[in-house]
Design a protein around this motif. Structure first.
Motif, PDB file in Angstrom:
ATOM      1  N   VAL A 155     -44.567 -18.283  -4.157  1.00  0.00           N
ATOM      2  CA  VAL A 155     -43.391 -18.320  -3.254  1.00  0.00           C
ATOM      3  C   VAL A 155     -43.422 -19.857  -2.687  1.00  0.00           C
ATOM      4  N   THR A 156     -42.346 -20.322  -2.361  1.00  0.00           N
ATOM      5  CA  THR A 156     -42.403 -21.545  -1.499  1.00  0.00           C
ATOM      6  C   THR A 156     -40.987 -21.656  -0.682  1.00  0.00           C
ATOM      7  N   ASP A 157     -41.102 -22.170   0.496  1.00  0.00           N
ATOM      8  CA  ASP A 157     -39.825 -22.625   1.228  1.00  0.00           C
ATOM      9  C   ASP A 157     -39.647 -24.017   1.264  1.00  0.00           C
ATOM     10  N   PHE A 158     -40.607 -24.695   0.550  1.00  0.00           N
ATOM     11  CA  PHE A 158     -40.470 -26.281   0.740  1.00  0.00           C
ATOM     12  C   PHE A 158     -40.818 -26.733   1.764  1.00  0.00           C
ATOM     13  N   GLY A 159     -41.569 -26.067   2.611  1.00  0.00           N
ATOM     14  CA  GLY A 159     -42.071 -26.629   3.730  1.00  0.00           C
ATOM     15  C   GLY A 159     -43.581 -26.927   3.503  1.00  0.00           C
TER      16      GLY A 159
ATOM     17  N   ARG B 115     -46.184 -20.477   6.615  1.00  0.00           N
ATOM     18  CA  ARG B 115     -45.477 -19.629   7.800  1.00  0.00           C
ATOM     19  C   ARG B 115     -44.905 -18.486   7.310  1.00  0.00           C
ATOM     20  N   TRP B 116     -45.713 -17.453   6.964  1.00  0.00           N
ATOM     21  CA  TRP B 116     -45.264 -16.113   6.472  1.00  0.00           C
ATOM     22  C   TRP B 116     -44.552 -15.776   7.875  1.00  0.00           C
ATOM     23  N   PRO B 117     -43.509 -14.786   7.685  1.00  0.00           N
ATOM     24  CA  PRO B 117     -42.750 -14.553   6.537  1.00  0.00           C
ATOM     25  C   PRO B 117     -41.677 -15.566   6.085  1.00  0.00           C
ATOM     26  N   GLY B 118     -41.828 -16.686   6.717  1.00  0.00           N
ATOM     27  CA  GLY B 118     -40.760 -17.829   6.498  1.00  0.00           C
ATOM     28  C   GLY B 118     -40.690 -18.216   4.826  1.00  0.00           C
ATOM     29  N   LEU B 119     -41.980 -18.285   4.245  1.00  0.00           N
ATOM     30  CA  LEU B 119     -41.936 -18.673   2.770  1.00  0.00           C
ATOM     31  C   LEU B 119     -41.134 -17.875   2.067  1.00  0.00           C
ATOM     32  N   TYR B 120     -40.485 -16.859   2.427  1.00  0.00           N
ATOM     33  CA  TYR B 120     -39.408 -15.940   1.795  1.00  0.00           C
ATOM     34  C   TYR B 120     -38.056 -16.582   1.879  1.00  0.00           C
ATOM     35  N   ASP B 121     -37.799 -17.424   2.909  1.00  0.00           N
ATOM     36  CA  ASP B 121     -36.508 -17.825   3.435  1.00  0.00           C
ATOM     37  C   ASP B 121     -35.655 -18.208   2.356  1.00  0.00           C
ATOM     38  N   PHE B 122     -36.106 -18.710   1.276  1.00  0.00           N
ATOM     39  CA  PHE B 122     -35.183 -19.517  -0.001  1.00  0.00           C
ATOM     40  C   PHE B 122     -35.011 -18.675  -1.062  1.00  0.00           C
ATOM     41  N   ASN B 123     -35.833 -17.344  -0.954  1.00  0.00           N
ATOM     42  CA  ASN B 123     -35.955 -16.554  -2.207  1.00  0.00           C
ATOM     43  C   ASN B 123     -36.385 -17.287  -3.166  1.00  0.00           C
TER      44      ASN B 123
END
Length: 123
Positions: free
Chosen positions: A95-99, A103-111
């Motif tokens: 998974v990635t949030d393109f950051g 920064r879990w759980p932020g990596l899930y932000d974009f599904n």
């Protein structure tokens, strides 16, 4: 797009190496994590690698047994898993949030994760 592969059935104490192939962006420009989900359980963050290859993060449950790495030429992130236990049985996703930071759980932000790859460890 992220495509996971490399899962399978392995005996207790065995090893597997999972791959996460990216397309449409470069893996060296984003942080990428691996998480897993077993039936009836909450998803669990496993490991993460930041844009700086030497910055990695691991769950306590896998420290010393799992290693996350990256091959920029192949645009692929790997999760090498050793000393596998039945508790490691799950579907594994990258998974990635393109950051740039883990920064879990932020990596899930974009599904933004793939279809997953099943890992089954027999006792």
């Amino acid at each position: 797009q992220l495509v996971e592969s490399g899962g399978g059935l392995v005996q207790f104490g065995g090893s597997l190496k999972l791959s996460c192939a990216a397309s449409g962006f470069s893996v060296d420009s984003v942080a990428i994590g691996w998480f897993r989900q077993a039936p009836g359980k909450e998803r669990e963050e496993v490991a993460c690698i930041e844009t700086r290859k030497d910055v990695t993060d691991y769950a306590d449950s896998v420290k010393g047994r799992f290693t996350i790495s990256r091959d920029d030429a192949k645009n692929t992130v790997y999760l090498e898993m050793n000393s596998l236990k039945p508790d490691d049985t799950a579907v594994y996703y990258c998974v990635t949030d393109f950051g740039t930071f883990c920064r879990w759980p932020g990596l899930y932000d974009f599904n933004f994760w793939g279809q997953g790859t099943q890992v089954t460890v027999s006792s």
